[in-house]
Design an enzyme around this catalytic site. Structure first.
Site, mmCIF file in Angstrom:
data_model
loop_
_atom_site.group_PDB
_atom_site.id
_atom_site.type_symbol
_atom_site.label_atom_id
_atom_site.label_comp_id
_atom_site.label_asym_id
_atom_site.label_seq_id
_atom_site.Cartn_x
_atom_site.Cartn_y
_atom_site.Cartn_z
ATOM 1 N N ASP A 1 6.045 3.099 12.589
ATOM 2 C CA ASP A 1 4.862 2.678 13.346
ATOM 3 C C ASP A 1 5.047 1.282 13.915
ATOM 4 O OD1 ASP A 1 2.105 4.484 12.338
ATOM 5 O OD2 ASP A 1 3.971 4.673 11.233
ATOM 6 N N ASN B 1 8.466 3.059 3.700
ATOM 7 C CA ASN B 1 7.504 3.952 4.338
ATOM 8 C C ASN B 1 6.204 3.172 4.559
ATOM 9 O OD1 ASN B 1 6.342 7.313 3.438
ATOM 10 N ND2 ASN B 1 5.634 5.956 5.012
ATOM 11 N N ARG C 1 11.009 5.416 -0.710
ATOM 12 C CA ARG C 1 11.294 6.085 0.556
ATOM 13 C C ARG C 1 11.118 5.121 1.724
ATOM 14 N NH1 ARG C 1 6.138 8.874 -1.119
ATOM 15 N NH2 ARG C 1 4.546 8.476 0.465
ATOM 16 N N SER C 2 11.943 5.312 2.740
ATOM 17 C CA SER C 2 11.887 4.499 3.948
ATOM 18 C C SER C 2 11.223 5.319 5.057
ATOM 19 C CB SER C 2 13.290 4.046 4.339
ATOM 20 O OG SER C 2 13.260 3.121 5.398
ATOM 21 N N ARG D 1 8.340 13.053 3.927
ATOM 22 C CA ARG D 1 7.496 11.891 4.221
ATOM 23 C C ARG D 1 8.343 10.712 4.679
ATOM 24 N NH1 ARG D 1 2.654 13.668 2.587
ATOM 25 N NH2 ARG D 1 2.827 15.501 1.261
ATOM 26 N N ASP E 1 5.285 14.251 8.728
ATOM 27 C CA ASP E 1 4.669 14.834 7.545
ATOM 28 C C ASP E 1 3.273 15.384 7.860
ATOM 29 O OD1 ASP E 1 4.137 12.082 8.049
ATOM 30 O OD2 ASP E 1 3.482 11.741 6.000
ATOM 31 N N GLU F 1 -4.992 8.815 16.501
ATOM 32 C CA GLU F 1 -3.610 8.998 16.052
ATOM 33 C C GLU F 1 -2.870 10.094 16.810
ATOM 34 O OE1 GLU F 1 -1.508 9.977 11.728
ATOM 35 O OE2 GLU F 1 -3.562 10.635 12.139
#
Length: 514
Positions: free
Chosen positions: A123, A159, A168-169, A284, A289, A467
């Site tokens: 993002d 993330n 997690r990235s 994710r 996701d 979104e």
């Protein structure tokens, strides 16, 4: 020029007509900004449940100076605000975290909005594009600084800066962000200072477990055990079932041919396996996701070399070469260019389907591509690794994805938000820029105008930017069509704001908007 759909309307607007949406976006950067000064607001996570008036946990890396941060917060916050948070040192193991909470960041950053009240990995790239268009240079700089801080203190670009996302990235856009900012500031000392951190982030993606050694390509592969905490708490349907309970019901009632379902679902115990949850977390990490791009709920993603990730790593290799060249390190630049050329060769070998004329994700477990039409096929055009002939083939397939409102993410309706009939701002920008790069200017203008028209149409109705959009019905009303994951359409919205400004700037440069 390729054939266009008959429903196409040009963006017949002047800059004056666009003033309200520009004002909204400019104001929204402020409402979406978080920092230590806003730490109480940042610490509250809409995706988790809280009991009573318990303080909200804020975690510091063990590498951070606890006393210094505590003193900083005492200067910034009132006693009443301080009482609402509990500053803790992050324990060495994830299973030692009793209550999930915010991971401390020392500077300002922009969150997406709605239920996403933290700094996100990919993002941030699209948000930064909007910040740069809006002249918010200092905030754009701070966004990068926080991502670099995450690498140095938490191991990677996360993330999101919550404890449950530590393992997690997200898709790696950091080098693009750095060079976009450098071309505004020309700060050589800063560029030199960030290079070691950026190189360590590159190796996060290019060694096991993210490297598939059989192909030489990378894949998403997150760590962690069990269900994602934010899913258990917040992705509840009208019957009170969470995302995983709906998946169990799906496995009980459907035949799965896309993958070996026994890897992910134990029929005897009617339970999801440990490998399912690894696949779920890896999905994710991909940012998509969920979708059925890698089979139902994408849990089989751990066995795929994806087009998007490897395109971004190709771009990262080019960017690292460019940074070395700028800094005068010619030999090091050649090293990274060789890596990029090798990846281009491997992607052509494994991910390009010459019969269809699209890029597909490669399943290294089965040894074949999955012909699941997905708009990530434009990523190789965006990074420039496609040949002119390959780009033409992809462009000729544009009608596969094109709708009245822009580009549909996939051609498959699955009940997931990253499939038909939905379209997302980041993927529109990737496709538009990729088409432009290979000379398909009219097609790029057409797609950009369609999507901007849709965002403007819904903004004029509601006064907000959201979104995601149904690009087939041309509507922001999407909740009734989403059955897995979360069905809400979040308001804000960081990356849509940034993409709209970037597309408008392109259309103005090209004389489409006067």
């Amino acid at each position: 020029m390729l054939n266009s759909l008959p429903l196409y309307d040009e963006l017949r607007l002047t800059s004056q007509d666009l003033a309200p949406i520009r004002h909204y976006i400019k104001h929204t950067w402020k409402t979406l900004t978080r920092s230590p000064r806003h730490i109480v607001k940042a610490a509250r996570d809409p995706k988790l449940e809280y009991q009573g008036d318990q303080p909200l946990p804020v975690y510091l890396s063990a590498r951070e100076d606890y006393v210094q941060v505590e003193n900083k917060l005492r200067q910034l916050l009132s006693p009443e605000e301080l009482a609402q948070i509990e500053l803790q040192v992050l324990p060495p193991e994830m299973n030692q975290i009793e209550h999930h909470g915010l991971l401390y960041l020392p500077g300002e950053y922009v969150v997406p909005g709605g239920r996403f009240n933290e700094l996100y990995g990919w993002d941030s790239y699209f948000i930064q594009l909007g910040l740069l268009q809006d002249g918010e240079i200092a905030l754009a700089q701070s966004m990068i600084d926080q991502l670099l801080y995450e690498i140095e203190h938490y191991g990677t670009v996360l993330n999101g800066n919550r404890t449950y996302m530590l393992n997690r990235s997200q898709p790696p856009f950091l080098t693009r962000m750095i060079l976009d900012l450098y071309h505004r500031t020309h700060d050589l000392n800063w560029l030199r200072s960030v290079l070691p951190t950026v190189q360590s982030y590159y190796f996060y993606w290019t060694v096991p477990p993210h490297l598939n050694q059989a192909t030489g390509l990378s894949h998403y592969n997150a760590f962690g055990v069990g269900p994602a905490p934010e899913v258990i708490s917040s992705e509840i349907d009208e019957n009170g079932k969470n995302h995983y309970e709906r998946i169990l019901e799906y496995y009980r009632t459907h035949e799965i041919e896309d993958y070996d379902v026994s890897l992910y679902y134990d029929q005897e115990t009617d339970s999801l396996t440990d490998l399912f949850y690894q696949g779920d977390r890896s999905m994710r990490e991909s940012g998509f996701d969920p979708t059925n791009r890698f089979g139902p709920f994408s849990v089989d993603i751990i066995h795929y070399a994806p087009v998007c990730l490897n395109s971004l790593l190709y771009q990262m290799e080019l960017d690292l070469a460019e940074m070395q060249r700028i800094l005068g390190y010619g030999h090091a630049a050649s090293y990274w260019l060789n890596h990029a050329e090798n990846r281009r060769h491997l992607m052509n070998q494994y991910l390009w389907d010459d019969e269809v004329g699209l890029y597909f994700d490669y399943n290294f477990r089965t040894g074949c591509c999955r012909r699941y039409e997905f708009v990530t096929t434009f990523f190789p055009l965006w990074v420039g690794l496609a040949s002119p002939e390959q780009a033409q083939r992809v462009a000729l397939n544009l009608s596969t994805f094109e709708t009245p409102g822009g580009l549909v993410t996939s051609t498959h309706f699955s009940g997931n938000q990253w499939d038909e009939p939905f379209g997302w701002a980041p993927l529109h920008l990737i496709a538009v820029d990729g088409l432009r790069r290979y000379g398909y200017i009219e097609e790029a203008h057409r797609i950009a105008c369609k999507f901007v028209n849709l965002v403007l149409q819904e903004f004029n109705k509601t006064g907000t930017i959201v979104e995601k959009y149904d690009v087939k019905k041309c509507s922001a009303d999407v909740s009734d069509e989403i059955f897995f994951g979360y069905s809400s359409n979040e308001i804000g919205f960081g990356w849509t704001n940034g993409v709209v400004l970037e597309l408008l700037a392109m259309l103005e440069r090209d004389g489409v908007i006067v």
